[in-house]
Design an enzyme around this catalytic site. Structure first.
Site, PDB file in Angstrom:
ATOM      1  CE  LYS A   8     -12.010  56.296  54.024  1.00 57.63           C
ATOM      2  NZ  LYS A   8     -11.671  56.593  52.593  1.00 57.63           N
ATOM      3  CE1 TYR A  50     -15.191  56.011  55.579  1.00 58.82           C
ATOM      4  CE2 TYR A  50     -14.996  57.154  57.675  1.00 58.82           C
ATOM      5  CZ  TYR A  50     -14.933  57.162  56.306  1.00 58.82           C
ATOM      6  OH  TYR A  50     -14.613  58.328  55.635  1.00 58.82           O
ATOM      7  CB  SER A 110      -6.873  58.737  55.040  1.00 60.35           C
ATOM      8  OG  SER A 110      -6.951  57.959  56.209  1.00 60.35           O
ATOM      9  CB  SER A 111     -11.409  59.284  57.407  1.00 57.40           C
ATOM     10  OG  SER A 111     -12.257  59.676  58.470  1.00 57.40           O
TER      11      SER A 111
END
Length: 236
Positions: free
Chosen positions: A148, A144, A130-131
């Site tokens: 995520k 994005y 993930s981020s």
């Protein structure tokens, strides 16, 4: 026996994770658009994960089940992903957004289901890469950030299924010195207003090296407490 499946294993963090698993004696099946030179203990499947038809064809075959046969613990690292398209909606390529959604979300979700079904005898651990972008919104990164965040919610929902033999975690690994970071730094400011922040991180030497991050990530994946937090950050 432990076996692992890693997507996007040909470069960056995925390559480092695959190599770290192999060093620890864990057989790896890499799934990506191309091949990587990692050494013994590595099998590879060439699949374009942004092409849903290609992925469906591969999942419909026997490769995944054959690879996982006989293992006691099965690991899936959903690493493959893209940051593009970057920019406000009026400047995004709709087809690029579709490909990103397929690669970043569709492929991990489909592979997770196929993975669990392919190794019914094993303890199965699913790790989504993930981020922080999945937990905080950034201008220019609507695709994005959304993709995520979807992985975070998937892991949370899997935990609620309460299957003791299926564990999932959506893990933010931190900011890593990869090709994706170079791509971010090369993005025009008008498309990504926070670009300079990433340039400064590179210049100040705070970016983590993929090989160093991979050691911590594999330690996390193999820890007895894996899955206790369905959404987590490798930096603590």
């Amino acid at each position: 026996m432990i076996k692992a499946v890693v997507t996007g294993h040909t470069r960056g963090l995925g390559a480092a994770v695959a190599a770290e698993l192999v060093v620890r004696g864990i057989p790896v099946l890499g799934v990506a658009r191309g091949h990587a030179e990692i050494g013994e203990g590595m099998e590879q499947a060439v699949v374009d994960l942004s092409d849903s038809a290609a992925l469906a064809g591969w999942i419909g075959g026997h490769a995944l089940r054959s690879f996982l046969a006989g293992c006691d613990v099965a690991l899936l690292v959903n690493n493959a992903g893209v940051v593009t398209p970057v920019g406000p909606l009026g400047e995004q390529d709709p087809l690029a957004a579709l490909r990103a959604a397929t690669l970043n979300v569709g492929a991990p979700l489909a592979l997770s289901a196929a993975f669990v079904q392919a190794a019914p005898q094993a303890e199965r651990r699913i790790l989504h890469i993930s981020s922080g972008a999945g937990r905080s919104a950034y201008p220019g990164w609507s695709v994005y950030c959304a993709t995520k965040a979807a992985l975070d919610q998937h892991a949370r929902a899997v935990a609620l299924d309460a299957d003791a033999r299926v564990k999932a975690c959506s893990l933010a690994p931190g900011v890593i010195d990869t090709d994706m970071q170079a791509e971010i730094r090369a993005t025009p400011d008008e498309r990504f207003p926070l670009r300079q922040r990433f340039v400064d991180m590179k210049d100040s030497g705070v970016l983590a090296q993929p090989t160093v991050c991979a050691v911590s990530l594999v330690d996390y994946l193999l820890d007895a407490e894996f899955g206790g937090k369905p959404v987590d950050d490798l930096r603590g």
